[in-house]
Design an enzyme around this catalytic site. Structure first.
Site, PDB file in Angstrom:
ATOM      1  N   HIS A  34       1.121  -1.270  -0.325  1.00 54.50           N
ATOM      2  CA  HIS A  34       0.066   0.196   0.392  1.00 54.50           C
ATOM      3  C   HIS A  34       0.812   1.429   0.225  1.00 54.50           C
ATOM      4  O   HIS A  34       2.204   1.026   0.267  1.00 54.50           O
ATOM      5  CB  HIS A  34      -0.989   0.292   1.368  1.00 54.50           C
ATOM      6  CG  HIS A  34       0.167  -0.179   2.843  1.00 54.50           C
ATOM      7  ND1 HIS A  34       0.091  -0.624   3.341  1.00 54.50           N
ATOM      8  CD2 HIS A  34       0.060   1.144   3.153  1.00 54.50           C
ATOM      9  CE1 HIS A  34       1.462  -0.812   4.501  1.00 54.50           C
ATOM     10  NE2 HIS A  34       1.338   0.666   4.346  1.00 54.50           N
ATOM     11  N   HIS A 115       5.675   6.037  -1.307  1.00 50.72           N
ATOM     12  CA  HIS A 115       6.710   4.855  -1.906  1.00 50.72           C
ATOM     13  C   HIS A 115       5.137   3.017  -0.897  1.00 50.72           C
ATOM     14  O   HIS A 115       4.172   3.549  -0.910  1.00 50.72           O
ATOM     15  CB  HIS A 115       7.403   4.622  -0.743  1.00 50.72           C
ATOM     16  CG  HIS A 115       7.258   4.698   0.611  1.00 50.72           C
ATOM     17  ND1 HIS A 115       7.032   5.366   1.539  1.00 50.72           N
ATOM     18  CD2 HIS A 115       7.508   3.555   1.763  1.00 50.72           C
ATOM     19  CE1 HIS A 115       7.163   5.197   2.582  1.00 50.72           C
ATOM     20  NE2 HIS A 115       6.811   3.763   3.363  1.00 50.72           N
TER      21      HIS A 115
END
Length: 172
Positions: A34, A115
């Site tokens: 995620h 990220h």
């Protein structure tokens, strides 16, 4: 209860991330790959309805956008974390900023770096080997983002979706 807000990328990005996470990320079993939009925070049960209403409004005002991943990067020397670097497009950065305003108080402990973690809590030697290999690899992903999820943490420390907020959907 502890909540967080994240974007789950498409299956092909999750599959690629998981190919590394199952070996290099001790949180592999706790949450799928995620992009964290809002770090873990506490919400009282009586405040949840207002927060969900605010999240629906933010989602309604957000248009779908595209993200790109072209390489791996790291948070070293601060931590031995390796991640897929998500290019910080304005729409993503604006969405993350909106989730730190209003009743969704700013709980940032560090600057937002979009990220997808693929390895963390690695010993120095293992970190050097893995990052050294991965930084020479080519990763090219493009993904359309059209929703984010409000997650909550279970007693076993895993995270599950409380509600999904689709972008541009009619505000209810």
């Amino acid at each position: 209860m502890k909540y967080g807000i994240a974007i789950f990328p498409s299956k092909n990005i999750q599959d690629e991330a998981n190919s590394f996470r199952k070996r290099y990320d001790p949180h592999y079993a706790l949450i799928p790959p995620h992009i964290t939009l809002k770090e873990a925070f506490h919400v009282e049960e009586n405040e949840l309805k207002d927060m969900v209403t605010e999240l629906k409004q933010i989602a309604n005002e957000t248009k779908p956008f595209t993200i790109n991943i072209n390489k791996v990067s790291t948070f070293a020397p601060v931590t031995n974390t390796i991640y897929f670097k998500v290019e910080p497009v304005p729409a993503l950065m604006d969405l993350q900023k909106k989730l730190q305003e209003g009743t969704l108080t700013n709980n940032l402990t560090h600057s937002f770096v979009p990220h997808i973690t693929i390895g963390q809590q690695l010993m120095d030697d293992e970190y050097s080997d893995v990052f050294g290999t991965l930084k020479m690899s080519k990763f090219t992903f493009e993904d359309t983002i059209d929703r984010f999820q409000l997650l909550y943490q279970l007693e076993n420390e895993s995270w599950t979706v409380y509600e999904t907020f689709v972008f541009g959907k009619e505000f209810i």
